[in-house]
Scaffold this motif. Structure first.
Motif, mmCIF file in Angstrom:
data_model
loop_
_atom_site.group_PDB
_atom_site.id
_atom_site.type_symbol
_atom_site.label_atom_id
_atom_site.label_comp_id
_atom_site.label_asym_id
_atom_site.label_seq_id
_atom_site.Cartn_x
_atom_site.Cartn_y
_atom_site.Cartn_z
ATOM 1 N N THR A 54 0.792 -1.233 0.000
ATOM 2 C CA THR A 54 0.000 0.000 0.000
ATOM 3 C C THR A 54 0.822 1.281 0.000
ATOM 4 O OG1 THR A 54 -0.154 -0.161 2.410
ATOM 5 C CG2 THR A 54 -1.980 -1.060 1.149
ATOM 6 N N SER B 145 -9.716 -3.812 1.024
ATOM 7 C CA SER B 145 -10.151 -3.142 2.249
ATOM 8 C C SER B 145 -9.449 -3.808 3.415
ATOM 9 C CB SER B 145 -11.675 -3.219 2.396
ATOM 10 O OG SER B 145 -12.114 -2.435 3.495
ATOM 11 N N ASP B 146 -9.806 -3.430 4.644
ATOM 12 C CA ASP B 146 -9.176 -4.047 5.806
ATOM 13 C C ASP B 146 -10.143 -4.082 6.979
ATOM 14 O OD1 ASP B 146 -8.468 -1.894 8.049
ATOM 15 O OD2 ASP B 146 -8.164 -0.927 6.106
ATOM 16 N N ASN B 147 -9.889 -5.036 7.852
ATOM 17 C CA ASN B 147 -10.621 -5.143 9.106
ATOM 18 C C ASN B 147 -9.670 -4.950 10.285
ATOM 19 O OD1 ASN B 147 -13.040 -5.502 10.530
ATOM 20 N ND2 ASN B 147 -12.686 -7.688 10.811
ATOM 21 N N ASN C 116 -13.936 -0.403 9.508
ATOM 22 C CA ASN C 116 -14.760 -0.463 8.303
ATOM 23 C C ASN C 116 -15.990 -1.323 8.561
ATOM 24 O OD1 ASN C 116 -13.156 1.090 6.409
ATOM 25 N ND2 ASN C 116 -11.671 -0.586 6.481
ATOM 26 N N LEU D 192 -20.053 -1.926 3.065
ATOM 27 C CA LEU D 192 -19.137 -2.302 1.986
ATOM 28 C C LEU D 192 -19.683 -3.394 1.082
ATOM 29 C CD1 LEU D 192 -15.726 -2.418 3.916
ATOM 30 C CD2 LEU D 192 -16.426 -0.715 2.223
ATOM 31 N N THR E 157 -20.150 -2.837 -2.577
ATOM 32 C CA THR E 157 -18.896 -2.631 -3.311
ATOM 33 C C THR E 157 -18.394 -3.943 -3.898
ATOM 34 O OG1 THR E 157 -18.309 -0.812 -1.835
ATOM 35 C CG2 THR E 157 -16.526 -1.798 -3.120
ATOM 36 N N TYR E 158 -18.499 -5.005 -3.123
ATOM 37 C CA TYR E 158 -18.034 -6.309 -3.586
ATOM 38 C C TYR E 158 -18.992 -6.934 -4.590
ATOM 39 C CZ TYR E 158 -14.479 -6.199 0.085
ATOM 40 O OH TYR E 158 -13.402 -5.859 0.871
ATOM 41 N N SER F 246 -15.361 -3.262 -8.432
ATOM 42 C CA SER F 246 -14.377 -3.672 -7.440
ATOM 43 C C SER F 246 -13.165 -4.286 -8.122
ATOM 44 C CB SER F 246 -14.988 -4.674 -6.455
ATOM 45 O OG SER F 246 -14.015 -5.160 -5.557
ATOM 46 N N ALA G 65 -10.271 -8.773 2.359
ATOM 47 C CA ALA G 65 -9.839 -7.655 3.207
ATOM 48 C C ALA G 65 -8.717 -8.141 4.109
ATOM 49 C CB ALA G 65 -10.998 -7.119 4.049
#
Length: 685
Positions: free
Chosen positions: A289, A321-323, A336, A341, A344-345, A350, A380
């Motif tokens: 990233t 994304s991330d958790n 998030n 979300l 989005t998926y 995406s 994610a």
């Protein structure tokens, strides 16, 4: 908890080798593994708390088995998603199609710290479900790519032996960085275990050299090459070096130029090691990233001009994304919301948004004759989202995302596998104290792998193109696949959620510059809704829900045959194949040949059966070898019949019983022959 493998009647021999000779089928003297699950903290002396205690129902706090469900989105209206459209696909490879792709494009990345859960306990005790899952893909593609690595590879050290004889140990008292990663030690038997897997199913491996400092520990390279041989296809040099400063592995001012210099030092060390064949071995830069791949490639005197002779491939890692805000609540990272979300998926956008930053890198790789890998990815980071990563939405997303990567010339995509505390696993073994009565849990991403494997096929000549279907509608992407220059398959996806059937797609496939076949085969990937967990179907077959799979598909395969020609309703004068795609769902259309033939193009079908059992609860039933030889008679016709049995687990017997699948006839024969010759012991642990 101590485990002892089953005894053999002659030294150095394995049940797998005997049965392979005796009955002509691949099987193995393997069992479910034993490992530390969250909440099973080793005691000071290295042992695990008493496993004979009464087991409880599985802990829903373990993300891998969470029952959390999101709210499915409303069905789209006709304006948002036209349901009937024509799709003309050229018979010859069009401009803009991808490079030739391998059927093994879709692979897996296994976190090094959990290999003794996922792959096996050691080189003699392999995980049967893992073998079956890989065999399913081998049947379709011929080979599979698996990476063993991740954050935990960076501190891994190969040792002669461990104090308790295990192949892998974690120093849970010395976790470091924001990822709380424990240092690992492992023995050569871990790599021997990988080789034994490859001798049964055609898995090719990626490893990683530890990069936590520049005191290079090259033993993993030396041993990997010596044991794996041709099955070792690359060594990662640095896992997400752009995050080293964030994770406390380098100073805060660590830059691309610093990584450039360290990479050169690694090459020097490899060149000086006479036990290493270092040419064209390394995979880099594997950034995530903070740095763009181009910023690394332009570092120093130019990454590829300087190090190209040592590079096997270019690679990146990416999670959309991330958790992490939930996984590390004290980190200050924003949380998030998976519900917000979800949509989005469920959009082609995406996939295209993930790959778009890498289009230039893909071109650079092609120009320099290098493969380009998505070396680690999934829904994610930090474990994914319960209710999303483990739901049918992710199966559709995984298909679209993988096909989009193939279309823009990634060469391999590896979807990550973690432990019990993540939601995105393609497959997960049960916790230790449930391994006697629970099987594996197969996640949506594994279904994605099956679909993509069949879409790309085993010819290694598949070229892929995003067809911009339905005027580019984000809910209805489609891909064309050409083999040996001719159209062979078309993949259609319907992201809509509509159990009423009103959003079922009606796609008229035509081939204006070629001869349309009179019929086509169609396979469907289906679930009742996008938030459904488990019991998805691919061509009518399923791996069930939580704790229900041994890696073999359940049910009869359902391949539809659709007639092609001029529509009889007068809607068109152009010959077409009208394909219906339920909402939600995906359809793989076989434009030439038959689906059944394509499915076995990679390798003959093979399955593996367990020849040993575990005992972690007092009074668990044991089975004498003489009885085991005939006890699998149910379903002796080779089908996977379901029988109802009571539970052997304390306090868990119900009126419904537990569903256990009978082994096919060849597995029964294998058990009988093995028992007759005394090569199976009645020992349990």
């Amino acid at each position: 908890m101590r485990c002892d493998k089953f005894s053999a009647a002659w030294a150095g021999s394995h049940v797998a080798l005997f049965l392979l000779t005796a009955v002509g089928q691949a099987t193995a003297d393997v069992t479910l593994t034993v490992y530390y699950a969250p909440g099973q903290t080793p005691l000071a002396d290295g042992t695990v708390p008493d496993a004979s205690a009464t087991p409880t129902a599985y802990d829903d706090s373990l993300q891998a088995y969470s029952t959390a469900t999101l709210v499915a989105p409303a069905a789209p209206n006709a304006t948002a998603m036209p349901t009937a459209f024509a799709l003309a696909v050229p018979s010859a490879v069009p401009a803009g199609a991808s490079i030739e792709q391998s059927g093994s494009f879709f692979g897996f990345s296994v976190e090094m710290s959990v290999v003794n859960q996922v792959l096996g306990k050691n080189s003699s005790l392999l995980q049967v479900p893992f073998l079956n899952l890989m065999a399913n893909l081998q049947q379709r593609t011929g080979r599979i790519h698996v990476r063993v690595g991740g954050n935990t590879q960076e501190t891994a050290t190969l040792v002669e032996s461990t104090s308790d004889g295990k192949i892998l140990e974690k120093d849970l008292t010395a976790v470091s960085g924001t990822t709380d990663t424990p240092p690992l030690i492992f023995t050569a038997d871990l790599i021997q275990m990988m080789r034994n897997i490859s001798d049964l199913v055609n898995v090719h491996w990626f490893l990683g050299v530890p990069f936590n400092d520049t005191n290079w520990r090259l033993e993993i390279v030396e041993t990997g090459q010596a044991i794996l041989g041709e099955f070792l296809i690359g060594i990662q040099a640095g896992n997400e070096p752009d995050l080293y400063a964030n994770h406390g592995r380098r100073p805060t001012n660590y830059t691309q130029d610093d990584y450039f210099g360290e990479f050169g030092l690694l090459i020097q060390a490899l060149d000086a090691d006479t036990s290493v064949q270092a040419s064209k071995l390394l995979i880099a830069p594997s950034v995530s990233t903070n740095w763009s791949p181009e910023s690394v490639l332009s570092a120093g005197t130019g990454f590829i001009p300087t190090y190209g002779s040592s590079l096997e491939a270019l690679a990146v890692e990416h999670y959309p994304s991330d958790n992490c805000g939930v996984a590390f609540p004290d980190s200050g990272i924003a949380i998030n919301d998976p519900q917000s979300l979800l949509s989005t998926y469920l959009s082609h956008g995406s996939a295209t948004s993930i790959v778009s930053p890498y289009l230039n890198t893909s071109e650079v790789a092609q120009t320099n004759g290098l493969p380009f890998y998505m070396f680690e990815t999934n829904t994610a980071s930090c474990g994914g989202f319960a209710g999303l990563s483990d739901a049918f939405a992710s199966a559709l997303w995984g298909v679209d995302y993988a096909m989009q990567m193939a279309a823009v010339n990634f060469s391999t995509a590896l979807f990550h596998v973690g432990g019990q505390s993540v939601s995105y696993n393609p497959f997960t073994p049960p916790p230790t104290n449930e391994s006697t009565f629970h099987q594996w849990t197969i996640g949506p991403i594994y279904y994605s792998a099956l679909v993509v494997a069949e879409a790309l096929g085993a010819s290694n000549t598949s070229q892929v193109l995003d067809l911009n279907a339905n005027s580019g509608n984000e809910l209805t992407p489609a891909y064309g696949i050409w083999e040996h220059g001719a159209l062979t398959r078309v993949l259609l996806i319907n992201f809509a959620n509509d159990p009423t059937g009103a959003s079922t797609l009606q796609v008229d496939l035509s081939m204006p510059d070629g001869t349309l076949p009179s019929t086509v085969n169609v396979k469907l990937l289906l679930a009742n809704n996008v938030t459904q967990k488990g019991n998805f179907t691919w061509a009518g077959q399923t791996f069930g829900g939580n704790f229900q799979s041994d890696g073999r598909p359940i049910g009869a395969e359902d391949i539809a045959t659709t007639a092609c020609g001029v529509p009889t309703d007068g809607s068109s004068t152009t010959a077409a194949c009208r394909i219906n795609v339920p909402a939600p769902g995906a359809a793989l259309v076989f434009m030439s040949g038959t689906a059944a033939a394509d499915e076995i193009a990679g390798a003959p079908s093979v399955t593996f059966s367990t020849t040993s059992v575990t005992k972690v609860v007092v009074a668990t039933a044991t089975v004498p070898a003489s009885l085991l030889a005939t006890s699998n008679g149910h379903g002796g016709n080779g089908t996977y019949q379901m029988i109802q049995l009571g539970s052997t687990s304390k306090g868990s017997v119900t009126s419904a019983g537990a569903s256990i699948r009978a082994l096919p006839a060849w597995a029964i024969l294998g058990s009988a022959v093995a028992a007759a010759l005394g090569i199976l012991s009645t020992n349990v642990w």
